[in-house]
Design a protein around this motif. Structure first.
Motif, mmCIF file in Angstrom:
data_model
loop_
_atom_site.group_PDB
_atom_site.id
_atom_site.type_symbol
_atom_site.label_atom_id
_atom_site.label_comp_id
_atom_site.label_asym_id
_atom_site.label_seq_id
_atom_site.Cartn_x
_atom_site.Cartn_y
_atom_site.Cartn_z
ATOM 1 N N THR A 129 8.809 8.537 -6.026
ATOM 2 C CA THR A 129 9.675 8.687 -7.188
ATOM 3 C C THR A 129 10.848 9.611 -6.895
ATOM 4 O OG1 THR A 129 7.753 8.436 -8.589
ATOM 5 C CG2 THR A 129 9.712 9.344 -9.623
ATOM 6 N N SER A 130 10.558 10.766 -6.273
ATOM 7 C CA SER A 130 11.681 11.677 -6.038
ATOM 8 C C SER A 130 12.576 11.158 -4.919
ATOM 9 C CB SER A 130 11.209 13.112 -5.789
ATOM 10 O OG SER A 130 10.356 13.169 -4.684
ATOM 11 N N ARG A 167 13.217 7.990 -4.356
ATOM 12 C CA ARG A 167 14.045 6.953 -4.957
ATOM 13 C C ARG A 167 15.134 7.548 -5.836
ATOM 14 N NH1 ARG A 167 15.653 3.380 -8.439
ATOM 15 N NH2 ARG A 167 15.489 1.160 -7.901
ATOM 16 N N GLU A 168 14.726 8.515 -6.649
ATOM 17 C CA GLU A 168 15.658 9.098 -7.601
ATOM 18 C C GLU A 168 16.767 9.857 -6.869
ATOM 19 O OE1 GLU A 168 16.071 8.368 -10.472
ATOM 20 O OE2 GLU A 168 17.253 9.972 -11.364
ATOM 21 N N GLY A 169 16.405 10.579 -5.793
ATOM 22 C CA GLY A 169 17.402 11.318 -5.009
ATOM 23 C C GLY A 169 18.436 10.382 -4.413
ATOM 24 N N SER A 201 19.102 7.354 -5.260
ATOM 25 C CA SER A 201 19.800 6.691 -6.351
ATOM 26 C C SER A 201 20.968 7.546 -6.866
ATOM 27 C CB SER A 201 18.782 6.456 -7.452
ATOM 28 O OG SER A 201 19.146 5.438 -8.268
#
Lengths: 485, 122
Positions: free
Chosen positions: A139-140, A142-144, A146
Motif C-alpha cells: 500500500t505505501s 503504491r501510494e508513494g 502514485s
C-alpha cells in the motif's frame, strides 16, 4: 428343588443371552464358560475357548481395555471387568466384556473432524494474515509511487514517469497475484462455500459482455453473441460465474488483435454449454495440456497493457469443478481458441435436494440449526384439470410472494417449481418449525379464501429440521420429498 | 472551511503518504496511530470523516467504529474502513458495526477520494 433348578436355568439363560460378552474362568485362568456374545466377539466357537487358558491376563480390580484381533487385521476394542463369583461350587471369576468398538470409532471420527476443523481454521487465519502482511507494505509503495507520478513531490522527467508507471502496473499485478493465490488456497481448502441461486445464465452473460464491450470496441474487434431465446435457468454462484466469464473473455480480448470475440450459450437437455471463442494467437498443441495449470503463461504480450497473473484459468477450472461442471479448450496456433464449459441444469426435485444439501453443509459448518419447509398444492393433478396452467402459475407466484415476505434473514431462501415452494431457514431453531408452518399455511389459505378458491385448492406442508430430524441431507430430503413432483 | 479528516493507521508510512494525499485534495488532516487514540481524537476534534484501519493496537478498528456508531453524539460521522483484510467476512463485519464504506489496501487513490467526496456530500 424344581424351583431352584428353574432359577439356575433362568440365570444361565440370562448370562447366555446377555449382549455383553461373559467369560467364566477359574482361579488359574482356565476358561470354564463362554456366552454367545463373547464367542462372537472373539470370533471363535465356544468349544475352541472352553478348557483352555484365557487369552488375556485377568484385569484385577480395575476395568481394562483389550484389543481383540478380528478378520482383516481389524481390531475390536472392548472393556473388560472381573468379578469374583462361585461357579459350580468353586471360586471363579466372571469376566464382563463390553464391546466399545463403535464408540471408539465415533470418537476417532469426531476427533478427526475436530482436527480438520482446527487445521482449516489455522490455514484460513494464516492466509488472511499473509494477505494482510503483504498488502500493507504494498500500500505505501503504491501510494508513494502514485504521488510522485501525480507530481505531488515536484517535477519528474518523462523517462522517470515511464519507469514509475511500469512500477505501478507491476504493483497492481502483484496485488492481483496475492488475490489469486488467496482464492485458490480457499477453493482448495474447501473454504469457499458457493452462494448458489437460481438465475438466467443468458442475463448473466449479457451483462458481463456489456461491461467489457468498450475494451472489445477499442481493440477494433467484432463481438458475436449467440443465446437461446428461452429462459435458461441454472443454479450457481453468481459472482463466481461472472468471474469465469470475465476471465475467459478477458483472455480472449487480450490475445486477439483482429477478427472477433464470440460468446455462445446452448440450452441442452440436461446441461447448459457456454463457449468463449476468439480469432487470436491461439495456443500451441504442446502447451494445451498445461493451459489450466498454475503460473503457466503462453505467448506473453510484450509492451504496454495489463499483465496476467498465470492464475486465471486455474481459478476458472476450480470454479467450474466446484459447480460439478466441466471445462475444456480447443485451440490452433495463430487461428484462435475456444473455451467450452458445461454446467448442469437441475430438475426441480434435484434442485430442492441441492438446496437442502447446501443449506445443511453451511448449518453444520456454522454449528447452527436449519429449518426446512415445503408448501405445496395438494392433489395437483386434479387441480391441473380444473385450472389452466397460466392460472396455476399466477397462483404459485402469489404464494411465492407471500412465503417470500416472511423471510427474515439474508441467508433465508425460498425456491419454487410449478406446484411447490421450498423454504430453507438457516439459524431458525427447530422448535419454531410448527408455528412457522401454521402461520404460513394460514396466510396462504387466507389468500385462497379471499380469491374464493379455498374449496377447490388445498395447501399441504411438510417440514424437516436439523438437528431435530437427523443430520443427513438424504434423511431430511426424505421427510419432504413426497411434496415435490 | 476545509473539511477535517481523521486518519487512523498504525503504519507510519501509510499515515505520512495518506496525509500528504488528503492535504493535496484540500482537506485538513489529523492523525491517530491506535484505536484508543482514534477514539479520543474523534470525540475531541469532531472530524467530518474518519478513515479507519482495522488491525490497530489497543482497540481494533471494529470496536472503534462500533463505539462511535452507537453514540448519538458521533454516529453521524462517516467512517471508511481501509483495510488489507479483504475477505468477505471482514467486509460483512464492517457492515455489522456500521461502517459507511470499505476500501481495501492497496487502494486506488481515485476510489478512495471518490468515496470520501460522496460521504461528505451527504
Amino acid at each position: 428343588m424344581t424351583v431352584k433348578t428353574s432359577k439356575d436355568q433362568r440365570l444361565l439363560t440370562f448370562i447366555e443371552k446377555n449382549h455383553d460378552g461373559i467369560v467364566i474362568v477359574d482361579k488359574s485362568g482356565l476358561v470354564l464358560f463362554v456366552n454367545f456374545a463373547a464367542a462372537r466377539l472373539f470370533n471363535r466357537k465356544k468349544k475352541e475357548l472352553c478348557g483352555k487358558p484365557f487369552a488375556f491376563p485377568l484385569p484385577g480390580d480395575k476395568a481394562v481395555e483389550i484389543n481383540i484381533p478380528g478378520i482383516n487385521q481389524e481390531f475390536s476394542i472392548a472393556q473388560m471387568q472381573q468379578m469374583p463369583i462361585e461357579w459350580q461350587a468353586r471360586q471363579a471369576f466372571a469376566l464382563l466384556i463390553h464391546d466399545i468398538s463403535e464408540l471408539k470409532k465415533t470418537e476417532m471420527l469426531k476427533s478427526a473432524m475436530d482436527e480438520r476443523r482446527r487445521i482449516d481454521r489455522i490455514k484460513n487465519e494464516f492466509i488472511s494474515n499473509v494477505s494482510h502482511e503483504l498488502r500493507t507494505p504494498l500500500t505505501s509503495v503504491r501510494e508513494g509511487i502514485s504521488q510522485i507520478l501525480e507530481g505531488f513531490l515536484g517535477k519528474t522527467t518523462q523517462k522517470q514517469k515511464e519507469f514509475l508507471s511500469m512500477c505501478l502496473e507491476d504493483i497492481d499485478r502483484l496485488s492481483r497475484i496475492i488475490d489469486g493465490l488467496l482464492d485458490i488456497s480457499r477453493i482448495e481448502s474447501g473454504k469457499i462455500i458457493l452462494k448458489k441461486e437460481t438465475l438466467d445464465i443468458v442475463d448473466l452473460a449479457r451483462s458481463t459482455v456489456s461491461s467489457l464491450s468498450v475494451k472489445i470496441k477499442n481493440k477494433g474487434l467484432e463481438l458475436i453473441e449467440e443465446y437461446p431465446k428461452e429462459k435458461t435457468e441454472i443454479y450457481v454462484d453468481k459472482d463466481r460465474i461472472i468471474e469465469v466469464f470475465i476471465n475467459l473473455l478477458g483472455n480472449a480480448i487480450k490475445f486477439t488483435e483482429k477478427g472477433h470475440i464470440g460468446i455462445s450459450i446452448k440450452n441442452k437437455a440436461k446441461l447448459v454449454e457456454c463457449c468463449v471463442t476468439d480469432t487470436g494467437r491461439g495456443i500451441a498443441k504442446k502447451d494445451l495440456p498445461r493451459v489450466f495449470s498454475r503460473f503457466q503463461q503462453f505467448g506473453r504480450v510484450f509492451g504496454p497493457g495489463e499483465k496476467g497473473t498465470g492464475l486465471g484459468l486455474s481459478i476458472v477450472k476450480s470454479i467450474i469443478e466446484l459447480h460439478k461442471g466441466q471445462i475444456r479448450v480447443e485451440s490452433k496456433l495463430n487461428k484462435g481458441s475456444k473455451f467450452i464449459f458445461t454446467l448442469f441444469k437441475y430438475t426441480s426435485r434435484e434442485l430442492f435436494r441441492q438446496y437442502i444439501v447446501d443449506g445443511l453443509r453451511e448449518a453444520v459448518h456454522n454449528d447452527e440449526p436449519l429449518s426446512i419447509f415445503v408448501f405445496y398444492i395438494e392433489d395437483f393433478e386434479l387441480v391441473k384439470k380444473e385450472f389452466d396452467s397460466k392460472k396455476i402459475a399466477g397462483l404459485m407466484n402469489k404464494f411465492y410472494e407471500i412465503v417470500g415476505g416472511h423471510l427474515r434473514r439474508q441467508a433465508d431462501l425460498a425456491v419454487k417449481d410449478d406446484r411447490a415452494i421450498l423454504l430453507v431457514l438457516p439459524v431458525t431453531k427447530n422448535e419454531y418449525i410448527e408455528s412457522i408452518q401454521m402461520r404460513l399455511t394460514q396466510a396462504l389459505e387466507e389468500y385462497l379464501s379471499k380469491e374464493g378458491l379455498d374449496k377447490k385448492i388445498r395447501i399441504g406442508a411438510k417440514t424437516a429440521g436439523f438437528p431435530r430430524d437427523g443430520s443427513s441431507a438424504d434423511g431430511l430430503f426424505d421427510k419432504i420429498k413426497d411434496a415435490i413432483s | 472551511m476545509a473539511k477535517k479528516i481523521l486518519l487512523v493507521d498504525d503504519e507510519p508510512h501509510i499515515i505520512t503518504m495518506l496525509e500528504n494525499r488528503m492535504k493535496h485534495a484540500g482537506y485538513e488532516v489529523i492523525t491517530a496511530c491506535d484505536g484508543q487514540d482514534a477514539l479520543t481524537k474523534a470525540q475531541k476534534e469532531k472530524p467530518d470523516l474518519i478513515i479507519l484501519d482495522l488491525m490497530l493496537p489497543k482497540l481494533d478498528g471494529y470496536k472503534v467504529c462500533r463505539m462511535l456508531k452507537f453514540d448519538e453524539k458521533y454516529k453521524h460521522i462517516p467512517i471508511i474502513m481501509l483495510s488489507a483484510r479483504a475477505q468477505e467476512a471482514d467486509k460483512k463485519m464492517g457492515e455489522t458495526v456500521g461502517a459507511d464504506g470499505f476500501v481495501t489496501k492497496p487502494f486506488e487513490p481515485q476510489v478512495l477520494l471518490g468515496k470520501i467526496k460522496d460521504l461528505l456530500k451527504q
